[in-house]
Design an enzyme around this catalytic site. Structure first.
Site, PDB file in Angstrom:
ATOM      1  N   TYR A 192      37.073  32.947  34.079  1.00 50.21           N
ATOM      2  CA  TYR A 192      37.124  31.737  33.651  1.00 50.21           C
ATOM      3  C   TYR A 192      35.866  31.087  34.052  1.00 50.21           C
ATOM      4  O   TYR A 192      35.552  30.076  33.661  1.00 50.21           O
ATOM      5  CB  TYR A 192      38.293  31.137  33.759  1.00 50.21           C
ATOM      6  CG  TYR A 192      39.377  31.406  32.740  1.00 50.21           C
ATOM      7  CD1 TYR A 192      39.958  32.727  32.789  1.00 50.21           C
ATOM      8  CD2 TYR A 192      39.977  30.462  31.811  1.00 50.21           C
ATOM      9  CE1 TYR A 192      40.796  33.059  31.938  1.00 50.21           C
ATOM     10  CE2 TYR A 192      40.913  31.093  30.909  1.00 50.21           C
ATOM     11  CZ  TYR A 192      41.305  32.341  31.069  1.00 50.21           C
ATOM     12  OH  TYR A 192      42.422  32.609  30.271  1.00 50.21           O
ATOM     13  N   LYS A 237      46.456  41.935  40.250  1.00 50.38           N
ATOM     14  CA  LYS A 237      46.470  43.156  39.641  1.00 50.38           C
ATOM     15  C   LYS A 237      45.564  44.044  40.728  1.00 50.38           C
ATOM     16  O   LYS A 237      44.467  44.909  40.450  1.00 50.38           O
ATOM     17  CB  LYS A 237      45.691  43.199  38.345  1.00 50.38           C
ATOM     18  CG  LYS A 237      45.629  44.731  37.726  1.00 50.38           C
ATOM     19  CD  LYS A 237      47.126  45.163  37.275  1.00 50.38           C
ATOM     20  CE  LYS A 237      47.082  46.263  36.471  1.00 50.38           C
ATOM     21  NZ  LYS A 237      48.114  47.406  36.712  1.00 50.38           N
TER      22      LYS A 237
END
Ligand code: NAD
Length: 422
Positions: free
Chosen positions: A158, A228
C-alpha cells in the site's frame, strides 16, 4: 489561539486537544474536526454526528465540531481533493473523525485515505470486531467473535511504489531486477506491472508494540501475528520475527510470553505464566480459516497492511457486515476514527445507508479521549435500537419482522435510546 484557515470555519467555543507526554490533554469541551465523506458519507456523516453529540451531552460533555473537507466537497470548495488545510487542521487538533472517501479506480489517482494515513503517520489501523445483539450474521455462534485487529497502515504494497506495465520506468526496474539482482527468467516476457513491498523493522515493531500494549491494558489473553512469512520471507517473515523480538525483549516474561515455534506447533502444551499475554504467529491463509472455525480462540491480531485489510473485512462479515464495522487510525498521540466501509456510491444520497459503523468509530474516538462512559452509552443505545428490530435496509433484509428505517430515522431512534438509557 492562532488559527489561520482559509475555508474552514473554526467553532466559537471549545479548545484544542493537545499532547501531554505520551498521551493527550483533553479539554472539557474539545474541538473535533469531522469529514462527512463522499457517497453515503453525505447520509451517514450528519446522522452519526448527531448521535455522537447526543451521547456526549447525555454524559455531561460537549463536542465542538469543525467541518473539514476532502474528496468531493473539497473539489467543490477548493478545486482539489485533499487541501493542505484539511491535513493541517487534523494534525493540529490531534483527534478527528471521517466518513468514507471515494478512490476512483485507475492510474493517477492516489487514495485519499491512504494519503491521510501516511501524511499524518497514523501507523496503526485498529478495528474492534464484536457482536451486537440482534444483528443478523451468517455464523452459528456470532457472539464468539470478539477480536481487535491491528493493521500496519503506512507500508507494505500500500506504500504506492509501483510502475505501470509498458512504461519506461517499469522496464528500468525490470532490467535492474533481472540483470543486477540476478532474477533473470523469473518474470514473464512482455509488458509487466511492478510494485514494491517495503516492510520495515520500525514499522513492524511499533505496530506490534501497540497491539501488545492494548492487550495488556484491556486484559486480553493473546496477540496473534498474522503473516505469510513462509513465502515472503524477507517482508512478511521479517514482520513475524521483529514482532516476536518485541514480545521477547521488551516486556518481562511474566507479562508477555513469546510462544516458541508457534507457526508450526500447537501451543496447548506450552506452560504460559498466569496472567501473561501470549504472543504467537499464524500464517495468513490458515488464519482466515481459523477465524471462522475457532473464532473464540483469537483475541488481538497484528498484521502487515494487506493481510490486515483482508482479514478485518472478513472478520466484519462474521458479525453482520460492513454497515456496522468500526475502525480508527492511531499514531503517536493522534487518532483519526473512520468506518471500515467505503462510499458505496450505489446507495449514496438516498438516506438509506447504515450509520452504525461511523457511530461506533466515534465510540472508539471517545474512548481514546478517556470518555469510556460515553462510549458505553453509544454501544448500549445502538444495541437496544437494533435488538428492538429498528434497522436500516442492509440489516432489515436479513431479519424477519424488522422495521426498515432511513438513515436519519434510525439515528433518531438511537438518540431516543440514549436519552432513555442515560
Ligand atoms: P463499500 O464499502 O463502499 O461498499 C460495498 C458494499 O457494502 C456496498 O455496495 C453496500 O452494499 C455495502 N455497504 C457498505 N457500507 C454500507 C453502509 N454503511 N450501509 C449499508 N450498506 C453498506 O466498498 P466498495 O464498493 O469497494 O468501494 C466504494 C468506494 O469507497 C471506492 O471508491 C473505494 O475506494 C472507497 N473506499 C473508501 C474507504 C475509506 O474511506 N476508508 C474504505 C473502503 C473503500
Amino acid at each position: 489561539m492562532s488559527y489561520d484557515y482559509d475555508k474552514i470555519e473554526v467553532p466559537e467555543g471549545g479548545e484544542k486537544i493537545t499532547k501531554d507526554g505520551d498521551g493527550l490533554d483533553v479539554p472539557e469541551e474539545p474541538i473535533i474536526p469531522i469529514i462527512h465523506g463522499d457517497g453515503i458519507g453525505k447520509d451517514v456523516g450528519p446522522a452519526a454526528q448527531k448521535v455522537l453529540e447526543t451521547a456526549a451531552e447525555a454524559t455531561g460533555r460537549n463536542v465542538h465540531w469543525m467541518r473539514v473537507y476532502a474528496g468531493e466537497t473539497a473539489r467543490e470548495k477548493y478545486d482539489e481533493n485533499l487541501p493542505d488545510e484539511t491535513v493541517e487542521a487534523i494534525r493540529e487538533h490531534r483527534v478527528a473523525i471521517k466518513g468514507p472517501l471515494t478512490t476512483p479506480v485507475g492510474a493517477g489517482f492516489r487514495s485519499l485515505n491512504v494519503a491521510l494515513r501516511q501524511t499524518l503517520d497514523l501507523y496503526a489501523n485498529v478495528r474492534p470486531t464484536y457482536y451486537l445483539d440482534g444483528v443478523p450474521s451468517p455464523m452459528k455462534a456470532p457472539e464468539e467473535m470478539d477480536m481487535v485487529t491491528f493493521r500496519e497502515n503506512t507500508e507494505d504494497v500500500y506504500a504506492g511504489i509501483e510502475w505501470e506495465a509498458g512504461t519506461e520506468e517499469a522496464e528500468k526496474v525490470r532490467e535492474f531486477v533481472e540483470d543486477d539482482m540476478d532474477f533473470d527468467g523469473v518474470m514473464h516476457e512482455g509488458d509487466i506491472g511492478l510494485g514494491l513491498k517495503p516492510i520495515s523493522e520500525k514499522g513492524s515493531k511499533r505496530l506490534v508494540r501497540e497491539a501488545i500494549d492494548y492487550a495488556i491494558e484491556n486484559d486480553r489473553d493473546k496477540v496473534t501475528l498474522v503473516h505469510k512469512g513462509n513465502i515472503m520471507k524477507f517482508t512478511e517473515g521479517q514482520f513475524g520475527e521483529w514482532g516476536m523480538e518485541v514480545a521477547d525483549e521488551e516486556y518481562p516474561d511474566d507479562e508477555v510470553f513469546a510462544a516458541p515455534d508457534s507457526l508450526w506447533e500447537e501451543q496447548d502444551e506450552v506452560d504460559i505464566p498466569e496472567d501473561a499475554v501470549m504472543v504467537e504467529e499464524r500464517l495468513a491463509d490458515a488464519m482466515l480459516q481459523w477465524m471462522q472455525l475457532r473464532t473464540d480462540e483469537f483475541d488481538v491480531l497484528a498484521m502487515p497492511n494487506l493481510n490486515g485489510d483482508y482479514l478485518s473485512d472478513a472478520a466484519g462479515a462474521q458479525i453482520g457486515g460492513l454497515g456496522i464495522a468500526p475502525g480508527a487510525n492511531f499514531g503517536d498521540a493522534r487518532c483519526l476514527a473512520e468506518p471500515v466501509h467505503g462510499s458505496a456510491p450505489k446507495r449514496a444520497g438516498q438516506d438509506m445507508a447504515n450509520p452504525t459503523a461511523l457511530i461506533l468509530s466515534g465510540r472508539l474516538m471517545f474512548e481514546y479521549l478517556g470518555w469510556d462512559d460515553t462510549g458505553e452509552l453509544i454501544r448500549d443505545a445502538v444495541e437496544e435500537t437494533i435488538s428492538s428490530g429498528k434497522v436500516t435496509y442492509d440489516l432489515e433484509r436479513q431479519i424477519e419482522g424488522g422495521e426498515k428505517l432511513g438513515t436519519t430515522e434510525y439515528a433518531e431512534a438511537i438518540c431516543e435510546n440514549i436519552e432513555k438509557l442515560s
